[in-house]
Design a protein around this motif. Structure first.
Motif, PDB file in Angstrom:
ATOM      1  N   THR A 140      54.749  31.438  46.535  1.00  0.00           N
ATOM      2  CA  THR A 140      54.995  30.703  45.286  1.00  0.00           C
ATOM      3  C   THR A 140      55.563  31.563  44.163  1.00  0.00           C
ATOM      4  O   THR A 140      56.046  31.027  43.173  1.00  0.00           O
ATOM      5  CB  THR A 140      53.685  30.092  44.767  1.00  0.00           C
ATOM      6  N   GLY A 141      55.449  32.882  44.285  1.00  0.00           N
ATOM      7  CA  GLY A 141      55.870  33.767  43.203  1.00  0.00           C
ATOM      8  C   GLY A 141      54.859  33.849  42.078  1.00  0.00           C
ATOM      9  O   GLY A 141      55.082  34.517  41.079  1.00  0.00           O
ATOM     10  N   LYS A 142      53.717  33.187  42.234  1.00  0.00           N
ATOM     11  CA  LYS A 142      52.670  33.152  41.206  1.00  0.00           C
ATOM     12  C   LYS A 142      51.540  34.113  41.572  1.00  0.00           C
ATOM     13  O   LYS A 142      51.271  34.383  42.741  1.00  0.00           O
ATOM     14  CB  LYS A 142      52.079  31.747  41.053  1.00  0.00           C
ATOM     15  N   ARG A 143      50.895  34.630  40.526  1.00  0.00           N
ATOM     16  CA  ARG A 143      49.676  35.440  40.704  1.00  0.00           C
ATOM     17  C   ARG A 143      48.611  34.890  39.772  1.00  0.00           C
ATOM     18  O   ARG A 143      48.657  35.089  38.566  1.00  0.00           O
ATOM     19  CB  ARG A 143      49.928  36.919  40.393  1.00  0.00           C
ATOM     20  N   PHE A 144      47.648  34.188  40.346  1.00  0.00           N
ATOM     21  CA  PHE A 144      46.493  33.707  39.589  1.00  0.00           C
ATOM     22  C   PHE A 144      45.517  34.874  39.520  1.00  0.00           C
ATOM     23  O   PHE A 144      44.855  35.198  40.502  1.00  0.00           O
ATOM     24  CB  PHE A 144      45.837  32.511  40.284  1.00  0.00           C
ATOM     25  N   CYS A 145      45.465  35.529  38.388  1.00  0.00           N
ATOM     26  CA  CYS A 145      44.592  36.675  38.156  1.00  0.00           C
ATOM     27  C   CYS A 145      43.253  36.112  37.678  1.00  0.00           C
ATOM     28  O   CYS A 145      43.141  35.620  36.558  1.00  0.00           O
ATOM     29  CB  CYS A 145      45.242  37.571  37.114  1.00  0.00           C
ATOM     30  N   THR A 146      42.250  36.162  38.551  1.00  0.00           N
ATOM     31  CA  THR A 146      41.014  35.400  38.372  1.00  0.00           C
ATOM     32  C   THR A 146      39.814  36.324  38.256  1.00  0.00           C
ATOM     33  O   THR A 146      39.673  37.276  39.026  1.00  0.00           O
ATOM     34  CB  THR A 146      40.829  34.452  39.575  1.00  0.00           C
ATOM     35  N   ASN A 147      38.931  36.050  37.330  1.00  0.00           N
ATOM     36  CA  ASN A 147      37.695  36.822  37.195  1.00  0.00           C
ATOM     37  C   ASN A 147      36.751  36.477  38.347  1.00  0.00           C
ATOM     38  O   ASN A 147      36.473  35.302  38.593  1.00  0.00           O
ATOM     39  CB  ASN A 147      37.018  36.482  35.872  1.00  0.00           C
ATOM     40  N   SER A 148      36.248  37.493  39.038  1.00  0.00           N
ATOM     41  CA  SER A 148      35.287  37.262  40.130  1.00  0.00           C
ATOM     42  C   SER A 148      34.073  36.476  39.659  1.00  0.00           C
ATOM     43  O   SER A 148      33.553  35.627  40.371  1.00  0.00           O
ATOM     44  CB  SER A 148      34.793  38.589  40.718  1.00  0.00           C
ATOM     45  N   VAL A 149      33.617  36.775  38.454  1.00  0.00           N
ATOM     46  CA  VAL A 149      32.405  36.148  37.933  1.00  0.00           C
ATOM     47  C   VAL A 149      32.604  34.652  37.669  1.00  0.00           C
ATOM     48  O   VAL A 149      31.630  33.903  37.595  1.00  0.00           O
ATOM     49  CB  VAL A 149      31.920  36.903  36.673  1.00  0.00           C
ATOM     50  N   SER A 150      33.851  34.207  37.603  1.00  0.00           N
ATOM     51  CA  SER A 150      34.118  32.786  37.335  1.00  0.00           C
ATOM     52  C   SER A 150      34.191  31.951  38.608  1.00  0.00           C
ATOM     53  O   SER A 150      34.300  30.729  38.534  1.00  0.00           O
ATOM     54  CB  SER A 150      35.422  32.635  36.546  1.00  0.00           C
ATOM     55  N   ILE A 151      34.133  32.591  39.765  1.00  0.00           N
ATOM     56  CA  ILE A 151      34.234  31.873  41.038  1.00  0.00           C
ATOM     57  C   ILE A 151      33.085  32.243  41.963  1.00  0.00           C
ATOM     58  O   ILE A 151      32.424  33.267  41.776  1.00  0.00           O
ATOM     59  CB  ILE A 151      35.585  32.164  41.735  1.00  0.00           C
ATOM     60  N   LYS A 152      32.879  31.396  42.974  1.00  0.00           N
ATOM     61  CA  LYS A 152      31.916  31.671  44.045  1.00  0.00           C
ATOM     62  C   LYS A 152      32.642  31.415  45.355  1.00  0.00           C
ATOM     63  O   LYS A 152      33.456  30.505  45.462  1.00  0.00           O
ATOM     64  CB  LYS A 152      30.701  30.756  43.955  1.00  0.00           C
ATOM     65  N   PHE A 153      32.311  32.206  46.365  1.00  0.00           N
ATOM     66  CA  PHE A 153      32.935  32.076  47.666  1.00  0.00           C
ATOM     67  C   PHE A 153      32.042  31.279  48.608  1.00  0.00           C
ATOM     68  O   PHE A 153      30.845  31.537  48.704  1.00  0.00           O
ATOM     69  CB  PHE A 153      33.218  33.452  48.264  1.00  0.00           C
ATOM     70  N   ILE A 154      32.640  30.344  49.324  1.00  0.00           N
ATOM     71  CA  ILE A 154      31.933  29.581  50.350  1.00  0.00           C
ATOM     72  C   ILE A 154      32.627  29.886  51.676  1.00  0.00           C
ATOM     73  O   ILE A 154      33.800  29.524  51.869  1.00  0.00           O
ATOM     74  CB  ILE A 154      31.958  28.069  50.053  1.00  0.00           C
ATOM     75  N   PRO A 155      31.942  30.576  52.589  1.00  0.00           N
ATOM     76  CA  PRO A 155      32.590  30.950  53.849  1.00  0.00           C
ATOM     77  C   PRO A 155      32.950  29.728  54.697  1.00  0.00           C
ATOM     78  O   PRO A 155      32.266  28.699  54.653  1.00  0.00           O
ATOM     79  CB  PRO A 155      31.535  31.795  54.573  1.00  0.00           C
ATOM     80  N   ALA A 156      34.022  29.880  55.484  1.00  0.00           N
ATOM     81  CA  ALA A 156      34.427  28.816  56.415  1.00  0.00           C
ATOM     82  C   ALA A 156      33.363  28.713  57.509  1.00  0.00           C
ATOM     83  O   ALA A 156      32.755  29.715  57.903  1.00  0.00           O
ATOM     84  CB  ALA A 156      35.788  29.144  57.017  1.00  0.00           C
ATOM     85  N   LYS A 157      33.162  27.508  57.978  1.00  0.00           N
ATOM     86  CA  LYS A 157      32.213  27.309  59.075  1.00  0.00           C
ATOM     87  C   LYS A 157      32.838  27.826  60.360  1.00  0.00           C
ATOM     88  O   LYS A 157      33.995  27.605  60.623  1.00  0.00           O
ATOM     89  CB  LYS A 157      31.859  25.829  59.202  1.00  0.00           C
ATOM     90  N   LYS A 158      32.012  28.519  61.128  1.00  0.00           N
ATOM     91  CA  LYS A 158      32.527  29.131  62.371  1.00  0.00           C
ATOM     92  C   LYS A 158      32.401  28.196  63.533  1.00  0.00           C
ATOM     93  O   LYS A 158      31.655  27.339  63.648  1.00  0.00           O
ATOM     94  CB  LYS A 158      31.801  30.435  62.639  1.00  0.00           C
TER      95      LYS A 158
END
Length: 158
Positions: A140-158
Protein backbone atom coordinates in the motif's frame (compact mmCIF):
# COMPACT_ATOMS: atom_id res chain seq x y z
CA UNK A 1 -21.66 2.49 38.85
CA UNK A 2 -19.70 1.87 35.68
CA UNK A 3 -21.65 1.97 32.47
CA UNK A 4 -20.54 1.52 28.92
CA UNK A 5 -23.20 2.59 26.53
CA UNK A 6 -23.19 1.06 23.10
CA UNK A 7 -25.03 2.89 20.43
CA UNK A 8 -26.00 0.49 17.70
CA UNK A 9 -26.37 1.74 14.22
CA UNK A 10 -27.81 -0.54 11.62
CA UNK A 11 -29.23 0.26 8.20
CA UNK A 12 -31.12 -1.94 5.79
CA UNK A 13 -30.88 -1.27 2.09
CA UNK A 14 -33.12 -2.74 -0.61
CA UNK A 15 -32.21 -3.26 -4.25
CA UNK A 16 -34.12 -1.48 -6.97
CA UNK A 17 -36.42 -4.43 -7.63
CA UNK A 18 -37.21 -4.86 -3.94
CA UNK A 19 -36.30 -8.56 -3.94
CA UNK A 20 -32.74 -8.49 -2.69
CA UNK A 21 -32.06 -7.37 0.86
CA UNK A 22 -28.65 -6.25 2.00
CA UNK A 23 -27.86 -5.42 5.59
CA UNK A 24 -25.13 -2.85 6.13
CA UNK A 25 -22.45 -3.58 8.64
CA UNK A 26 -23.61 -3.15 12.19
CA UNK A 27 -21.33 -0.77 14.01
CA UNK A 28 -21.32 0.39 17.56
CA UNK A 29 -19.69 3.34 19.22
CA UNK A 30 -18.32 2.98 22.73
CA UNK A 31 -19.32 5.89 24.95
CA UNK A 32 -17.36 5.92 28.22
CA UNK A 33 -16.50 8.64 30.71
CA UNK A 34 -12.87 9.60 31.34
CA UNK A 35 -13.21 8.24 34.89
CA UNK A 36 -14.29 4.87 33.46
CA UNK A 37 -11.35 4.87 31.03
CA UNK A 38 -8.96 5.64 33.92
CA UNK A 39 -10.37 2.70 35.88
CA UNK A 40 -10.15 0.31 32.90
CA UNK A 41 -6.79 1.24 31.37
CA UNK A 42 -3.28 1.18 32.80
CA UNK A 43 -1.74 4.65 33.30
CA UNK A 44 0.41 4.17 30.16
CA UNK A 45 -2.59 3.00 28.09
CA UNK A 46 -4.61 5.97 29.31
CA UNK A 47 -1.84 8.42 28.39
CA UNK A 48 -1.57 7.05 24.85
CA UNK A 49 -5.17 6.08 24.05
CA UNK A 50 -7.00 8.97 25.71
CA UNK A 51 -4.39 11.77 25.90
CA UNK A 52 -2.68 11.08 22.55
CA UNK A 53 0.68 10.24 24.08
CA UNK A 54 3.44 8.16 22.51
CA UNK A 55 5.41 5.32 24.04
CA UNK A 56 9.18 5.38 23.74
CA UNK A 57 10.51 3.74 20.55
CA UNK A 58 11.94 0.20 20.71
CA UNK A 59 10.25 -0.48 24.08
CA UNK A 60 6.76 -1.71 23.18
CA UNK A 61 5.65 -5.32 23.39
CA UNK A 62 4.79 -5.68 19.69
CA UNK A 63 7.42 -3.75 17.73
CA UNK A 64 9.32 -6.99 16.90
CA UNK A 65 6.33 -9.35 17.18
CA UNK A 66 5.47 -11.38 14.06
CA UNK A 67 3.09 -14.19 15.05
CA UNK A 68 -0.02 -14.95 13.00
CA UNK A 69 -3.16 -13.40 14.41
CA UNK A 70 -5.09 -10.18 14.87
CA UNK A 71 -4.34 -6.89 16.60
CA UNK A 72 -7.29 -5.27 18.38
CA UNK A 73 -7.80 -1.98 20.21
CA UNK A 74 -6.53 -2.31 23.79
CA UNK A 75 -9.40 -0.14 25.03
CA UNK A 76 -12.45 -1.67 23.32
CA UNK A 77 -11.37 -4.83 21.47
CA UNK A 78 -12.18 -3.49 17.99
CA UNK A 79 -10.22 -5.52 15.36
CA UNK A 80 -7.70 -3.13 13.75
CA UNK A 81 -4.91 -4.96 11.91
CA UNK A 82 -4.12 -8.50 10.76
CA UNK A 83 -0.66 -9.96 11.18
CA UNK A 84 -0.43 -10.19 7.37
CA UNK A 85 -0.35 -6.36 7.28
CA UNK A 86 2.53 -6.13 9.79
CA UNK A 87 6.06 -5.45 8.61
CA UNK A 88 9.44 -4.54 10.11
CA UNK A 89 9.98 -0.84 9.44
CA UNK A 90 12.73 -0.56 12.08
CA UNK A 91 11.12 2.67 13.34
CA UNK A 92 10.73 1.38 16.92
CA UNK A 93 6.95 0.92 16.87
CA UNK A 94 4.73 -1.79 15.38
CA UNK A 95 4.13 -1.00 11.71
CA UNK A 96 1.30 -2.13 9.45
CA UNK A 97 0.71 -1.35 5.78
CA UNK A 98 -3.08 -1.29 6.12
CA UNK A 99 -5.86 -1.31 8.68
CA UNK A 100 -8.98 -3.45 8.50
CA UNK A 101 -11.50 -1.54 6.42
CA UNK A 102 -13.67 0.75 8.57
CA UNK A 103 -11.74 0.00 11.79
CA UNK A 104 -9.91 3.32 12.10
CA UNK A 105 -10.48 7.04 11.58
CA UNK A 106 -8.02 9.54 10.12
CA UNK A 107 -7.56 13.10 11.40
CA UNK A 108 -5.12 15.81 10.35
CA UNK A 109 -2.63 16.43 13.18
CA UNK A 110 -0.47 19.55 13.18
CA UNK A 111 0.72 19.23 16.79
CA UNK A 112 4.40 19.77 17.64
CA UNK A 113 4.91 21.69 14.39
CA UNK A 114 4.44 18.56 12.27
CA UNK A 115 1.99 17.85 9.47
CA UNK A 116 0.77 14.25 9.80
CA UNK A 117 -2.30 12.02 9.95
CA UNK A 118 -3.47 10.69 13.30
CA UNK A 119 -5.07 7.24 13.41
CA UNK A 120 -7.76 6.52 16.02
CA UNK A 121 -10.02 3.55 16.73
CA UNK A 122 -13.32 4.00 14.90
CA UNK A 123 -15.21 2.41 17.79
CA UNK A 124 -13.84 4.22 20.89
CA UNK A 125 -11.75 7.10 19.44
CA UNK A 126 -8.63 5.77 21.17
CA UNK A 127 -5.36 7.21 19.78
CA UNK A 128 -3.35 4.47 18.04
CA UNK A 129 -0.58 6.43 16.34
CA UNK A 130 -0.05 7.99 12.92
CA UNK A 131 0.04 6.87 9.29
CA UNK A 132 2.80 7.89 6.88
CA UNK A 133 3.43 7.47 3.15
CA UNK A 134 6.77 5.69 3.57
CA UNK A 135 5.59 2.08 3.85
CA UNK A 136 6.32 -0.86 1.53
CA UNK A 137 5.89 0.18 -2.11
CA UNK A 138 5.06 -3.44 -3.04
CA UNK A 139 1.83 -3.19 -1.03
CA UNK A 140 0.00 0.00 0.00
CA UNK A 141 2.94 2.37 0.48
CA UNK A 142 1.53 3.20 3.93
CA UNK A 143 3.14 2.80 7.35
CA UNK A 144 0.73 2.77 10.27
CA UNK A 145 3.12 3.63 13.11
CA UNK A 146 1.22 2.22 16.09
CA UNK A 147 1.86 2.32 19.83
CA UNK A 148 2.14 -1.21 21.26
CA UNK A 149 0.28 -0.11 24.37
CA UNK A 150 -2.74 0.88 22.25
CA UNK A 151 -3.23 -2.62 20.81
CA UNK A 152 -3.55 -6.22 22.00
CA UNK A 153 -2.59 -9.30 20.03
CA UNK A 154 -4.93 -12.26 19.60
CA UNK A 155 -3.11 -15.30 18.21
CA UNK A 156 -4.58 -17.22 15.26
CA UNK A 157 -6.19 -20.51 16.18
CA UNK A 158 -4.01 -23.45 15.26
Amino acid sequence: MKKIVLLLVCSIFFSCNGQEKKVAKQSSKVVTTEEQWKAKLTPEQYEVLREKGTERPFTGEYWKHFEKGMYVCAACGNPLFTSDAKFDSDCGWPSFDQAIEGSVKYTHDSSFGMDRTEVTCAKCDGHLGHVFDDGPVKTTGKRFCTNSVSIKFIPAKK
